[in-house]
Design a protein around this motif. Structure first.
Motif, PDB file in Angstrom:
ATOM      1  N   GLN A  21       1.160  -1.607   0.076  1.00 37.82           N
ATOM      2  CA  GLN A  21      -0.064  -0.429  -0.137  1.00 37.82           C
ATOM      3  C   GLN A  21       0.808   1.425  -0.025  1.00 37.82           C
ATOM      4  O   GLN A  21       0.598   2.097  -0.623  1.00 37.82           O
ATOM      5  CB  GLN A  21      -1.386  -0.266   0.925  1.00 37.82           C
ATOM      6  N   VAL A  24       2.732   1.476  -3.726  1.00 31.93           N
ATOM      7  CA  VAL A  24       1.013   2.269  -4.279  1.00 31.93           C
ATOM      8  C   VAL A  24       0.928   3.407  -3.987  1.00 31.93           C
ATOM      9  O   VAL A  24       0.762   4.546  -4.953  1.00 31.93           O
ATOM     10  CB  VAL A  24      -0.146   1.091  -4.358  1.00 31.93           C
ATOM     11  N   PHE A  28       0.550   6.868  -6.890  1.00 32.54           N
ATOM     12  CA  PHE A  28       0.160   8.023  -7.177  1.00 32.54           C
ATOM     13  C   PHE A  28      -0.328   9.362  -6.631  1.00 32.54           C
ATOM     14  O   PHE A  28      -0.514  10.281  -6.505  1.00 32.54           O
ATOM     15  CB  PHE A  28      -1.972   7.501  -6.350  1.00 32.54           C
ATOM     16  N   ASN A  39      -4.068   9.715 -18.477  1.00 37.09           N
ATOM     17  CA  ASN A  39      -5.350   9.135 -18.566  1.00 37.09           C
ATOM     18  C   ASN A  39      -5.848   8.786 -20.316  1.00 37.09           C
ATOM     19  O   ASN A  39      -5.529   8.174 -21.092  1.00 37.09           O
ATOM     20  CB  ASN A  39      -6.012   8.941 -18.005  1.00 37.09           C
ATOM     21  N   LYS A  51     -15.367   4.610 -19.313  1.00 37.35           N
ATOM     22  CA  LYS A  51     -16.235   5.010 -17.494  1.00 37.35           C
ATOM     23  C   LYS A  51     -17.411   5.049 -18.139  1.00 37.35           C
ATOM     24  O   LYS A  51     -18.253   4.639 -17.435  1.00 37.35           O
ATOM     25  CB  LYS A  51     -15.976   5.664 -17.138  1.00 37.35           C
ATOM     26  N   ALA A  72     -11.715   3.716  -4.162  1.00 36.83           N
ATOM     27  CA  ALA A  72     -10.301   4.243  -5.089  1.00 36.83           C
ATOM     28  C   ALA A  72     -10.931   5.383  -6.436  1.00 36.83           C
ATOM     29  O   ALA A  72     -10.695   5.177  -7.817  1.00 36.83           O
ATOM     30  CB  ALA A  72      -9.860   2.460  -6.082  1.00 36.83           C
ATOM     31  N   GLY A  74     -10.282   8.442  -7.086  1.00 37.14           N
ATOM     32  CA  GLY A  74      -9.142   9.292  -7.155  1.00 37.14           C
ATOM     33  C   GLY A  74      -9.436  10.493  -7.903  1.00 37.14           C
ATOM     34  O   GLY A  74     -10.045  11.096  -7.168  1.00 37.14           O
ATOM     35  N   ASP A  96     -11.111   7.664  -1.560  1.00 38.23           N
ATOM     36  CA  ASP A  96     -10.233   6.664  -1.878  1.00 38.23           C
ATOM     37  C   ASP A  96      -8.735   7.152  -0.411  1.00 38.23           C
ATOM     38  O   ASP A  96      -9.008   7.567   0.329  1.00 38.23           O
ATOM     39  CB  ASP A  96      -9.282   7.879  -3.134  1.00 38.23           C
ATOM     40  N   VAL A  97      -7.945   6.189  -1.079  1.00 40.63           N
ATOM     41  CA  VAL A  97      -6.656   5.971   0.667  1.00 40.63           C
ATOM     42  C   VAL A  97      -6.173   7.126   0.324  1.00 40.63           C
ATOM     43  O   VAL A  97      -5.373   7.720   1.132  1.00 40.63           O
ATOM     44  CB  VAL A  97      -6.130   4.690   0.168  1.00 40.63           C
ATOM     45  N   ASN A  98      -5.585   8.224  -1.415  1.00 43.18           N
ATOM     46  CA  ASN A  98      -5.346   8.882  -1.258  1.00 43.18           C
ATOM     47  C   ASN A  98      -5.199  10.259  -1.041  1.00 43.18           C
ATOM     48  O   ASN A  98      -6.212  11.054  -1.966  1.00 43.18           O
ATOM     49  CB  ASN A  98      -3.697   8.530  -2.628  1.00 43.18           C
ATOM     50  N   ASN A 124      -9.533   3.355   2.863  1.00 42.56           N
ATOM     51  CA  ASN A 124      -9.160   1.904   2.364  1.00 42.56           C
ATOM     52  C   ASN A 124      -9.759   0.983   1.933  1.00 42.56           C
ATOM     53  O   ASN A 124     -11.336   1.123   2.616  1.00 42.56           O
ATOM     54  CB  ASN A 124      -8.745   1.383   3.789  1.00 42.56           C
ATOM     55  N   ALA A 125      -9.600   0.487   0.715  1.00 40.09           N
ATOM     56  CA  ALA A 125     -11.120  -0.757  -0.476  1.00 40.09           C
ATOM     57  C   ALA A 125     -11.162  -1.396   1.162  1.00 40.09           C
ATOM     58  O   ALA A 125     -12.128  -2.426   1.433  1.00 40.09           O
ATOM     59  CB  ALA A 125     -10.138  -0.621  -1.009  1.00 40.09           C
ATOM     60  N   GLY A 143      -9.046   0.092  -9.503  1.00 41.05           N
ATOM     61  CA  GLY A 143      -8.604   0.701  -8.371  1.00 41.05           C
ATOM     62  C   GLY A 143      -8.401  -0.541  -7.862  1.00 41.05           C
ATOM     63  O   GLY A 143      -7.499  -0.447  -7.523  1.00 41.05           O
ATOM     64  N   ASN A 146      -4.688  -2.268  -7.343  1.00 42.63           N
ATOM     65  CA  ASN A 146      -4.511  -1.259  -6.667  1.00 42.63           C
ATOM     66  C   ASN A 146      -3.895  -1.930  -5.027  1.00 42.63           C
ATOM     67  O   ASN A 146      -3.293  -1.480  -3.769  1.00 42.63           O
ATOM     68  CB  ASN A 146      -3.815   0.076  -6.333  1.00 42.63           C
ATOM     69  N   VAL A 147      -5.159  -2.442  -5.205  1.00 39.04           N
ATOM     70  CA  VAL A 147      -5.607  -2.883  -3.679  1.00 39.04           C
ATOM     71  C   VAL A 147      -4.557  -4.603  -3.230  1.00 39.04           C
ATOM     72  O   VAL A 147      -4.586  -5.768  -3.855  1.00 39.04           O
ATOM     73  CB  VAL A 147      -7.040  -2.850  -2.699  1.00 39.04           C
ATOM     74  N   PRO A 148      -3.779  -4.379  -1.545  1.00 38.07           N
ATOM     75  CA  PRO A 148      -2.978  -5.300  -1.427  1.00 38.07           C
ATOM     76  C   PRO A 148      -3.797  -6.941  -1.337  1.00 38.07           C
ATOM     77  O   PRO A 148      -3.666  -7.596  -1.669  1.00 38.07           O
ATOM     78  CB  PRO A 148      -2.147  -4.849  -0.126  1.00 38.07           C
TER      79      PRO A 148
HETATM   80  C1  SAM Z   1      -5.215   3.854 -11.433  1.00 42.08           C
HETATM   81  S1  SAM Z   1      -6.045   4.913 -10.494  1.00 42.08           S
HETATM   82  C2  SAM Z   1      -7.655   5.167 -10.751  1.00 42.08           C
HETATM   83  C3  SAM Z   1      -8.987   6.205 -10.333  1.00 42.08           C
HETATM   84  C4  SAM Z   1     -10.337   6.401 -10.305  1.00 42.08           C
HETATM   85  N1  SAM Z   1     -10.895   5.260 -10.143  1.00 42.08           N
HETATM   86  C5  SAM Z   1      -9.772   6.135 -12.676  1.00 42.08           C
HETATM   87  O1  SAM Z   1     -10.826   5.300 -13.349  1.00 42.08           O
HETATM   88  O2  SAM Z   1      -9.728   7.172 -12.918  1.00 42.08           O
HETATM   89  C6  SAM Z   1      -5.850   4.077  -8.493  1.00 42.08           C
HETATM   90  C7  SAM Z   1      -7.059   4.400  -7.035  1.00 42.08           C
HETATM   91  O3  SAM Z   1      -7.029   3.611  -6.664  1.00 42.08           O
HETATM   92  C8  SAM Z   1      -6.820   4.567  -5.398  1.00 42.08           C
HETATM   93  N2  SAM Z   1      -6.201   3.469  -4.174  1.00 42.08           N
HETATM   94  C9  SAM Z   1      -4.469   2.847  -4.519  1.00 42.08           C
HETATM   95  N3  SAM Z   1      -5.031   1.636  -3.097  1.00 42.08           N
HETATM   96  C10 SAM Z   1      -6.675   1.823  -2.858  1.00 42.08           C
HETATM   97  C11 SAM Z   1      -6.848   0.989  -1.600  1.00 42.08           C
HETATM   98  N4  SAM Z   1      -6.425   0.131  -0.566  1.00 42.08           N
HETATM   99  N5  SAM Z   1      -7.792   1.939  -1.161  1.00 42.08           N
HETATM  100  C12 SAM Z   1      -8.251   2.595  -1.717  1.00 42.08           C
HETATM  101  N6  SAM Z   1      -7.940   3.577  -2.984  1.00 42.08           N
HETATM  102  C13 SAM Z   1      -6.927   2.977  -3.810  1.00 42.08           C
HETATM  103  C14 SAM Z   1      -5.403   4.989  -5.920  1.00 42.08           C
HETATM  104  O4  SAM Z   1      -4.805   6.465  -4.660  1.00 42.08           O
HETATM  105  C15 SAM Z   1      -5.702   5.808  -6.866  1.00 42.08           C
HETATM  106  O5  SAM Z   1      -6.442   6.640  -6.718  1.00 42.08           O
END
Ligand code: SAM
Length: 252
Positions: A21, A24, A28, A39, A51, A72, A74, A96-98, A124-125, A143, A146-148
């Motif tokens: 995490q 990741v 971001f 993107n 989307k 997630a 973003g 979102d975690v960030n 956190n997801a 998203g 990216n989640v562990p």
């Molecule tokens: C590739 S971006 C996608 C953003 C948006 N959903 C999009 O489609 O444009 C991935 C997002 O996942 C978030 N993320 C990563 N790990 C996460 C977690 N454990 N819980 C929530 N968000 C997370 C990142 O901070 C980032 O904003």
């Protein structure tokens, strides 16, 4: 040495689950300001079409209350699309975690008339700071990879959905057109990190993106994981020759 079940992937690297995490988040944090431009460039604008297809499946009500959560989320692309597609009683929670990505989302939303129907939460997801059985639909776009602990994120999706609620996940998938596969690989491994370096100054972040796509389970296996989390009527639709897939499941 950590036990095998305490390990996961960060791109091509094997890392400890509790390390991923942070790595990741660092990716971001570094690209947040240029994330949207990148993107558009690397997908030739196609991420907008994907989307839109995701939000068409959400189909928020135009007349009744509809509670949506985009995890997630973003910079807010999906959350804002759902708010625009729904009626005045549609509300959207973006998690979102960030904090850096969330700040961009909040700034973008503030310029739009739908901003009053959006809520932003840092969380956190894997452990959503949200009550049980609250939402009519849950989305996660690009998203979950990216989640562990993906299994935990799926269980949380199930927990926060109402009975009759729908889980939808847009994620990179496996190209299933033989010749296109070779072009896609060449483009991904050579062009995307180079483009990322020029546009964001962060070639390594985009190398992670490309590698993480290859490490994500194939769509059949991911569909099984969704079923194992408790969802019913699970299916998936491939888009653009399998570059991405939309996975769906229902809490019944
Ligand atoms: C590739 S971006 C996608 C953003 C948006 N959903 C999009 O489609 O444009 C991935 C997002 O996942 C978030 N993320 C990563 N790990 C996460 C977690 N454990 N819980 C929530 N968000 C997370 C990142 O901070 C980032 O904003």
């Amino acid at each position: 040495m950590p036990a095998a079940n305490d390990e996961t992937h960060f791109g091509r690297r094997t890392v400890r689950l509790d390390e991923k995490q942070g790595l990741v988040n660092d990716v971001f944090r570094r690209v947040a300001g240029r994330y949207d431009v990148m993107n558009d460039l690397m997908s030739f604008g196609l991420h907008r079409v994907w989307k839109d297809a995701l939000v068409a499946k959400v189909c928020p009500s135009l007349t009744r209350p509809f509670a949506h959560v985009d995890v997630a989320g973003g910079t807010g692309d999906v959350a804002m699309r759902v708010a625009r597609a729904g009626g005045p009683l549609t509300t959207v929670t973006l998690v979102d975690v960030n904090g850096d990505m969330l700040r961009v989302a909040e700034e973008r939303a503030a310029r739009r008339s739908i901003s009053g129907r959006l809520t932003f939460i840092e969380g956190n997801a894997e452990a959503l700071p949200l009550p049980d059985s609250r939402f009519d639909a849950y989305t996660i776009a690009f998203g979950v990879r990216n989640v562990p602990r993906i299994e935990d994120a799926l269980k949380e999706a199930y927990r926060v959905l109402k009975r009759g609620g729908r889980f939808l996940c847009l994620e990179f998938s496996r190209v299933d057109v033989p010749f296109f596969e070779r072009i896609y690989d060449a483009y991904s491994f050579a062009a995307i990190p180079a483009m990322g370096k020029v546009v964001t100054g962060e070639g390594a972040a985009y190398r992670y993106l490309v590698e993480s796509i290859r490490k994500f389970p194939p769509p059949e296996r991911f569909a099984e994981m969704i079923r194992e989390a408790g969802f019913a009527r699970v299916d998936f639709t491939r888009l653009s020759g399998g570059v991405v897939a939309i996975h769906s499941g229902w809490k019944i």
